[in-house]
Enzyme design. Structure first.
Site, PDB file in Angstrom:
ATOM      1  N   LYS A 200     -58.447  84.651  65.024  1.00  0.00           N
ATOM      2  CA  LYS A 200     -57.998  85.444  64.313  1.00  0.00           C
ATOM      3  C   LYS A 200     -56.474  85.396  63.269  1.00  0.00           C
ATOM      4  O   LYS A 200     -56.321  85.856  64.319  1.00  0.00           O
ATOM      5  CB  LYS A 200     -58.839  87.055  64.559  1.00  0.00           C
ATOM      6  N   GLU A 274     -48.770  86.827  75.088  1.00  0.00           N
ATOM      7  CA  GLU A 274     -47.558  85.930  74.891  1.00  0.00           C
ATOM      8  C   GLU A 274     -46.981  87.450  74.215  1.00  0.00           C
ATOM      9  O   GLU A 274     -47.367  86.970  72.704  1.00  0.00           O
ATOM     10  CB  GLU A 274     -47.258  84.644  73.796  1.00  0.00           C
ATOM     11  N   CYS A 308     -40.040  85.500  68.114  1.00  0.00           N
ATOM     12  CA  CYS A 308     -40.353  86.229  69.821  1.00  0.00           C
ATOM     13  C   CYS A 308     -39.101  85.884  70.790  1.00  0.00           C
ATOM     14  O   CYS A 308     -38.992  86.758  71.256  1.00  0.00           O
ATOM     15  CB  CYS A 308     -42.058  85.987  70.290  1.00  0.00           C
TER      16      CYS A 308
HETATM   17  P1  NAI Z   1     -49.803  93.227  65.958  1.00  0.00           P
HETATM   18  O1  NAI Z   1     -49.537  92.440  67.654  1.00  0.00           O
HETATM   19  O2  NAI Z   1     -50.198  94.391  65.657  1.00  0.00           O
HETATM   20  O3  NAI Z   1     -50.603  91.501  65.389  1.00  0.00           O
HETATM   21  C1  NAI Z   1     -50.746  90.661  65.249  1.00  0.00           C
HETATM   22  C2  NAI Z   1     -52.323  89.933  65.662  1.00  0.00           C
HETATM   23  O4  NAI Z   1     -52.777  90.740  66.390  1.00  0.00           O
HETATM   24  C3  NAI Z   1     -52.479  90.276  64.413  1.00  0.00           C
HETATM   25  O5  NAI Z   1     -53.320  89.374  64.279  1.00  0.00           O
HETATM   26  C4  NAI Z   1     -52.477  91.532  64.578  1.00  0.00           C
HETATM   27  O6  NAI Z   1     -54.308  91.296  64.140  1.00  0.00           O
HETATM   28  C5  NAI Z   1     -53.500  91.483  66.014  1.00  0.00           C
HETATM   29  N1  NAI Z   1     -54.309  92.714  66.433  1.00  0.00           N
HETATM   30  C6  NAI Z   1     -53.731  94.131  65.499  1.00  0.00           C
HETATM   31  N2  NAI Z   1     -54.428  95.270  66.552  1.00  0.00           N
HETATM   32  C7  NAI Z   1     -54.863  94.407  67.135  1.00  0.00           C
HETATM   33  C8  NAI Z   1     -55.839  95.055  67.865  1.00  0.00           C
HETATM   34  N3  NAI Z   1     -56.069  96.427  68.597  1.00  0.00           N
HETATM   35  N4  NAI Z   1     -56.989  94.300  69.248  1.00  0.00           N
HETATM   36  C9  NAI Z   1     -57.025  93.056  68.690  1.00  0.00           C
HETATM   37  N5  NAI Z   1     -56.133  92.523  67.967  1.00  0.00           N
HETATM   38  C10 NAI Z   1     -54.951  93.153  66.923  1.00  0.00           C
HETATM   39  O7  NAI Z   1     -48.186  92.625  65.794  1.00  0.00           O
HETATM   40  P2  NAI Z   1     -47.783  94.009  64.163  1.00  0.00           P
HETATM   41  O8  NAI Z   1     -47.747  94.941  64.321  1.00  0.00           O
HETATM   42  O9  NAI Z   1     -47.813  92.621  63.162  1.00  0.00           O
HETATM   43  O10 NAI Z   1     -46.297  93.609  64.613  1.00  0.00           O
HETATM   44  C11 NAI Z   1     -45.839  94.644  65.602  1.00  0.00           C
HETATM   45  C12 NAI Z   1     -44.635  93.745  66.044  1.00  0.00           C
HETATM   46  O11 NAI Z   1     -45.304  93.530  66.647  1.00  0.00           O
HETATM   47  C13 NAI Z   1     -43.069  93.249  65.634  1.00  0.00           C
HETATM   48  O12 NAI Z   1     -42.403  94.769  65.228  1.00  0.00           O
HETATM   49  C14 NAI Z   1     -42.484  92.528  66.533  1.00  0.00           C
HETATM   50  O13 NAI Z   1     -41.795  93.055  67.709  1.00  0.00           O
HETATM   51  C15 NAI Z   1     -44.004  92.112  67.473  1.00  0.00           C
HETATM   52  N6  NAI Z   1     -44.642  90.788  67.076  1.00  0.00           N
HETATM   53  C16 NAI Z   1     -44.327  90.005  67.717  1.00  0.00           C
HETATM   54  C17 NAI Z   1     -44.841  88.820  67.952  1.00  0.00           C
HETATM   55  C18 NAI Z   1     -44.025  88.003  68.781  1.00  0.00           C
HETATM   56  O14 NAI Z   1     -44.345  86.842  68.771  1.00  0.00           O
HETATM   57  N7  NAI Z   1     -43.982  88.391  70.009  1.00  0.00           N
HETATM   58  C19 NAI Z   1     -45.521  88.355  66.444  1.00  0.00           C
HETATM   59  C20 NAI Z   1     -45.487  89.167  65.913  1.00  0.00           C
HETATM   60  C21 NAI Z   1     -45.398  90.249  65.968  1.00  0.00           C
END
Ligand code: NAI
Ligand code: MG
Length: 495
Positions: A200, A274, A308
């Site tokens: 996804k 991660e 990250c």
């Molecule tokens: P997110 O964690 O919501 O999104 C990451 C992935 O998870 C996307 O594919 C999203 O569609 C999916 N997702 C969202 N809610 C879900 C759920 N309940 N169950 C399963 N999958 C779900 O991250 P978002 O909202 O894009 O960014 C928010 C914050 O997260 C950022 O400001 C940053 O601080 C952090 N982040 C960290 C990352 C990393 O590489 N560790 C990458 C992206 C965001």
């Protein structure tokens, strides 16, 4: 030590000469990339319309323009994708490592052959500078497939004395900061070990994963071995909750990671997470300052800070604080912010409006808490699109929210320390533990710090170095499990 950097005196002739001498002509990457009107879900080896009948737009954050429409998968679409992966599993695991290696190798070669197109598309869909997608994301994605092609027929040597078996159907949810690279990190080891996948992608950056699906078609990957279901958080939720999944892998926010951990616990599924970070750089007075400044610049301003493991907290030995601040400002002023398709751009567009809002609100909070903002980059920004200039804050206290929370933007919190002990204590004072950087001339100090820093990855006199052979992952609230290297294979086998 500071000879090479003239003092900045506003309005001086030297300064204006320097600025005009450094004005680059635009150098846009012009490779045309075809984008269809809409993209369906990739299930059972073919693109199909979603059972949900819903589509969403993916936007270019540098222009605000919609690039195309992408299918939004619902629970029934996830059901189809998982069933297809389940059906493909026995044959895929039975063909053996030698055959699987050939597919992985062909995928890697096709990524290389289509590298320019993939780089441009990655930059258009996500906002990152073309020089990064071209030089880092896409080559590393190919590298992960090559690397795992090498392991596919040698798995029994990876785990001495054991007979590795596939785990089964893997559900993989990835973020928007390294879209194709994260897809490669997840898919390549899974396939090498004989598993099948449902991936996804993130809703703001689905396009390169869908190109990867085209590559799977081109190389004749058997239908169902990899299924790609686009959609937002809800789609991810359906995937995480599906009881046909044997292993879940997630990269993204800590908040969503927690929810995924709960979903995984119910079915006793395998899980790797991660998550975010608030990674420290520690810079000692004896460090090679030029290299250290470049490392710090790269660590926080690279990819707009959408990383990250971004080095977002800087601990500077007190005696060199002023010097470091001066050099950081100097470097910040010359960073080129703007059109990500321009080959000279250092900092591209912020990926999405929520993220931009989050970054600016953190910087405001930091100032309200008493930190001083340093934001000296004043180059022209494009009229449209989502932009945030690089900046750092000094006078930051450990209790400040900007010293504790992940901001995920080009914002650095600068603090000082007096003794190595104090540096360690302050650096480790975080719920996160993804990465850390140490800058010093002394080998013994490097080993001592590396031993005691609480982080999954520690870079010494360098930062943000990645390779498929090198395991990556965090401790504490940054998650668990490793991706890459022999350690990364472990998540995808039963012994
Ligand atoms: P997110 O964690 O919501 O999104 C990451 C992935 O998870 C996307 O594919 C999203 O569609 C999916 N997702 C969202 N809610 C879900 C759920 N309940 N169950 C399963 N999958 C779900 O991250 P978002 O909202 O894009 O960014 C928010 C914050 O997260 C950022 O400001 C940053 O601080 C952090 N982040 C960290 C990352 C990393 O590489 N560790 C990458 C992206 C965001
Ligand atoms: Mg997009």
């Amino acid at each position: 030590m500071n000879d090479s950097i003239p003092e900045r005196t506003a309005g001086s002739t030297a300064q204006s000469v320097r600025e005009s001498a450094w004005e680059y002509a635009p150098a846009p990457e012009r490779t045309p990339v075809e984008i269809a009107d809409r993209y369906g879900l990739f299930i059972d080896g073919e693109f199909r319309s979603p059972r949900s009948r819903r589509w969403f737009e993916t936007v270019n954050p540098a222009t605000g323009e919609a690039l195309t429409k992408v299918a939004s998968g619902n629970d029934k679409d996830i059901e189809d994708a998982v069933a297809s992966a389940r059906q493909a599993l026995p044959a895929w695991s039975r063909i053996g490592g030698q055959e699987r290696a050939k597919y992985l190798f062909r995928i890697a070669r096709r990524i290389q052959e289509r590298a320019r197109e993939l780089s441009v598309l990655e930059t258009m869909d996500g906002g990152k500078p073309i020089k990064e997608s071209r030089d880092i994301d896409i080559p590393l994605a190919a590298r992960h497939f090559f690397y795992h092609a090498g392991w596919a027929d040698k798995l029994k040597w990876a785990f001495a004395g054991a007979t590795p078996k596939p785990v089964g159907v893997c559900g993989q949810i990835i973020p928007w900061n390294f879209p194709l690279l994260m897809a490669a990190w997840k898919i390549a080891p899974a396939l090498a070990c004989g598993n099948t996948c449902v991936l996804k992608p993130a809703e703001t950056t689905p396009l390169t994963a869908l190109r990867l699906a085209e590559i799977f078609e081109e190389v004749g990957l058997p239908p169902g071995v990899v299924n790609i279901v686009t959609g937002a958080g809800r789609t991810g939720q359906h995937l995480a909750a599906h009881d046909g999944i044997d292993k879940l892998a997630f990269t993204g926010s800590t908040e969503v990671g927690r929810r995924i951990a709960e979903a995984a616990a119910v079915g006793d599924r395998r899980l790797t997470l991660e998550l975010g970070g608030k990674s420290p750089h520690i810079i000692f007075a004896d460090a090679a300052l030029d290299q250290a400044i470049e490392g710090i610049v790269n660590g926080i301003w690279f990819n707009q800070g959408h990383v990250c493991c971004a080095g977002s907290r800087l601990f500077v030995e007190e005696s060199i604080h002023e010097e470091v601040v001066r050099r950081l400002e100097h470097r910040m002023a010359s960073l080129r912010v703007g059109d990500p398709l321009d080959k000279n751009t250092d900092i591209g567009a912020i990926n999405n409006p929520d993220q931009l809002e989050k970054i600016s609100s953190y910087v405001e909070k930091g100032q309200a808490e008493g930190a001083q903002l340093h934001k000296v980059n004043n180059q022209n920004l494009p009229a449209k699109g989502l932009w945030y200039r690089p900046c750092f804050l000094t006078g930051v206290q450990p209790s400040h929210v900007i010293a504790r929370d992940e901001i995920f933007g080009p914002v650095l919190a600068v603090m000082t320390f007096r003794t190595p002990e104090e540096a360690l204590k302050r650096a480790n004072n975080s719920p996160y533990g993804l990465a850390a950087g140490v800058w010093t001339d002394k080998g013994a100090r490097i080993f001592e710090m590396a031993k005691r820093l609480e982080a999954g990855v520690i870079w010494c006199n360098t930062y943000n170095q990645f390779d498929a052979a090198s395991p990556f992952g965090g401790i504490k609230e940054s998650g668990f499990g490793r991706e890459g290297g022999r350690h990364g294979l472990r998540a995808y086998v039963r012994l």
